[in-house]
Write a protein that holds these residues in place. Structure first.
Motif, mmCIF file in Angstrom:
data_model
loop_
_atom_site.group_PDB
_atom_site.id
_atom_site.type_symbol
_atom_site.label_atom_id
_atom_site.label_comp_id
_atom_site.label_asym_id
_atom_site.label_seq_id
_atom_site.Cartn_x
_atom_site.Cartn_y
_atom_site.Cartn_z
ATOM 1 N N GLY A 1 37.849 19.666 23.617
ATOM 2 C CA GLY A 1 36.439 19.742 23.252
ATOM 3 C C GLY A 1 35.656 20.621 24.200
ATOM 4 N N LEU A 2 35.900 20.464 25.502
ATOM 5 C CA LEU A 2 35.209 21.292 26.498
ATOM 6 C C LEU A 2 35.613 22.755 26.346
ATOM 7 C CD1 LEU A 2 33.296 21.565 28.887
ATOM 8 C CD2 LEU A 2 35.201 20.988 30.388
ATOM 9 N N LEU A 3 36.884 23.002 26.092
ATOM 10 C CA LEU A 3 37.349 24.376 25.897
ATOM 11 C C LEU A 3 36.663 25.008 24.687
ATOM 12 C CD1 LEU A 3 39.261 26.728 26.600
ATOM 13 C CD2 LEU A 3 40.945 25.648 25.109
ATOM 14 N N LEU A 4 36.626 24.291 23.561
ATOM 15 C CA LEU A 4 35.956 24.815 22.362
ATOM 16 C C LEU A 4 34.473 25.054 22.615
ATOM 17 C CD1 LEU A 4 37.535 22.718 19.465
ATOM 18 C CD2 LEU A 4 37.724 25.177 19.823
ATOM 19 N N ALA A 5 33.821 24.089 23.252
ATOM 20 C CA ALA A 5 32.394 24.236 23.548
ATOM 21 C C ALA A 5 32.140 25.445 24.439
ATOM 22 C CB ALA A 5 31.856 22.967 24.205
ATOM 23 N N THR A 6 32.991 25.636 25.425
ATOM 24 C CA THR A 6 32.832 26.759 26.344
ATOM 25 C C THR A 6 33.030 28.090 25.627
ATOM 26 O OG1 THR A 6 33.581 25.399 28.191
ATOM 27 C CG2 THR A 6 33.669 27.783 28.498
ATOM 28 N N LEU A 7 34.055 28.166 24.796
ATOM 29 C CA LEU A 7 34.314 29.412 24.065
ATOM 30 C C LEU A 7 33.180 29.743 23.098
ATOM 31 C CD1 LEU A 7 38.133 29.069 23.309
ATOM 32 C CD2 LEU A 7 37.032 30.646 24.902
ATOM 33 N N ILE A 8 32.794 28.768 22.299
ATOM 34 C CA ILE A 8 31.751 29.010 21.302
ATOM 35 C C ILE A 8 30.420 29.328 21.977
ATOM 36 C CG2 ILE A 8 30.382 27.939 19.465
ATOM 37 C CD1 ILE A 8 32.971 26.500 18.597
ATOM 38 N N ALA A 9 30.044 28.542 22.978
ATOM 39 C CA ALA A 9 28.780 28.794 23.673
ATOM 40 C C ALA A 9 28.827 30.124 24.418
ATOM 41 C CB ALA A 9 28.467 27.656 24.644
ATOM 42 N N GLY A 10 29.937 30.404 25.058
ATOM 43 C CA GLY A 10 30.057 31.657 25.801
ATOM 44 C C GLY A 10 29.883 32.871 24.908
ATOM 45 N N VAL A 11 30.507 32.842 23.742
ATOM 46 C CA VAL A 11 30.414 33.978 22.830
ATOM 47 C C VAL A 11 29.038 34.030 22.172
ATOM 48 C CG1 VAL A 11 31.304 34.975 20.679
ATOM 49 C CG2 VAL A 11 32.897 34.117 22.396
ATOM 50 N N ALA A 12 28.642 32.947 21.508
ATOM 51 C CA ALA A 12 27.392 32.965 20.735
ATOM 52 C C ALA A 12 26.160 33.084 21.622
ATOM 53 C CB ALA A 12 27.297 31.706 19.869
#
Length: 134
Positions: free
Chosen positions: A54-65
């Motif tokens: 969950g943290l990995l997904l949140a980091t990737l999505i937030a980092g990109v968007a």
């Protein structure tokens, strides 16, 4: 021109980030209620891998968007708020499962979600200004 083609992707990522933040908060609350109230599903709901993914997904999505939005709109607030939220979520991985972890996670996902919402607002405002020539 390229930004117009890519902008819908960023909006989808922001919306996915908001959805995942809500799902994470719901997971935290249900975990506490089911495990402490009924003694069910502790090994499933409290599995460390769920939180790491969950943290990995949140980091990737937030980092990109949000990172993309910050570069495009030159607005640091969504990025700073979201990164603060990710820090809380990371801190939740360092405490034992339970209320402390849930509180840190819920604060974190609320901040990440707020960052995505602000990013969407800035995208909308920028698009309006470009169309109207303001």
């Amino acid at each position: 021109m390229l930004e117009r083609a890519i902008s819908p992707i960023r909006r989808r990522l922001d919306r996915a980030g908001i959805f995942l933040s809500g799902a994470c908060a719901l997971h935290c609350l249900l975990s506490i209620l089911l495990v402490s109230g009924l003694g069910l599903g502790g090994e499933l709901f409290f599995a460390p891998d769920i939180h790491r993914v969950g943290l990995l997904l949140a980091t990737l999505i937030a980092g990109v968007a949000i990172g993309w939005g910050a570069l495009r709109h030159r607005m640091a607030a969504p990025f700073v708020i979201a990164m603060t939220g990710l820090t809380f979520m990371g801190g939740a991985l360092a405490v034992p499962h339970g209320v402390k972890e849930a509180v840190l996670t819920i604060i974190g996902v609320a901040l990440v979600s707020l960052g995505h919402i602000l990013n969407l607002r800035h995208a909308h405002t920028t698009a309006c200004k470009e169309r109207c020539g303001d």
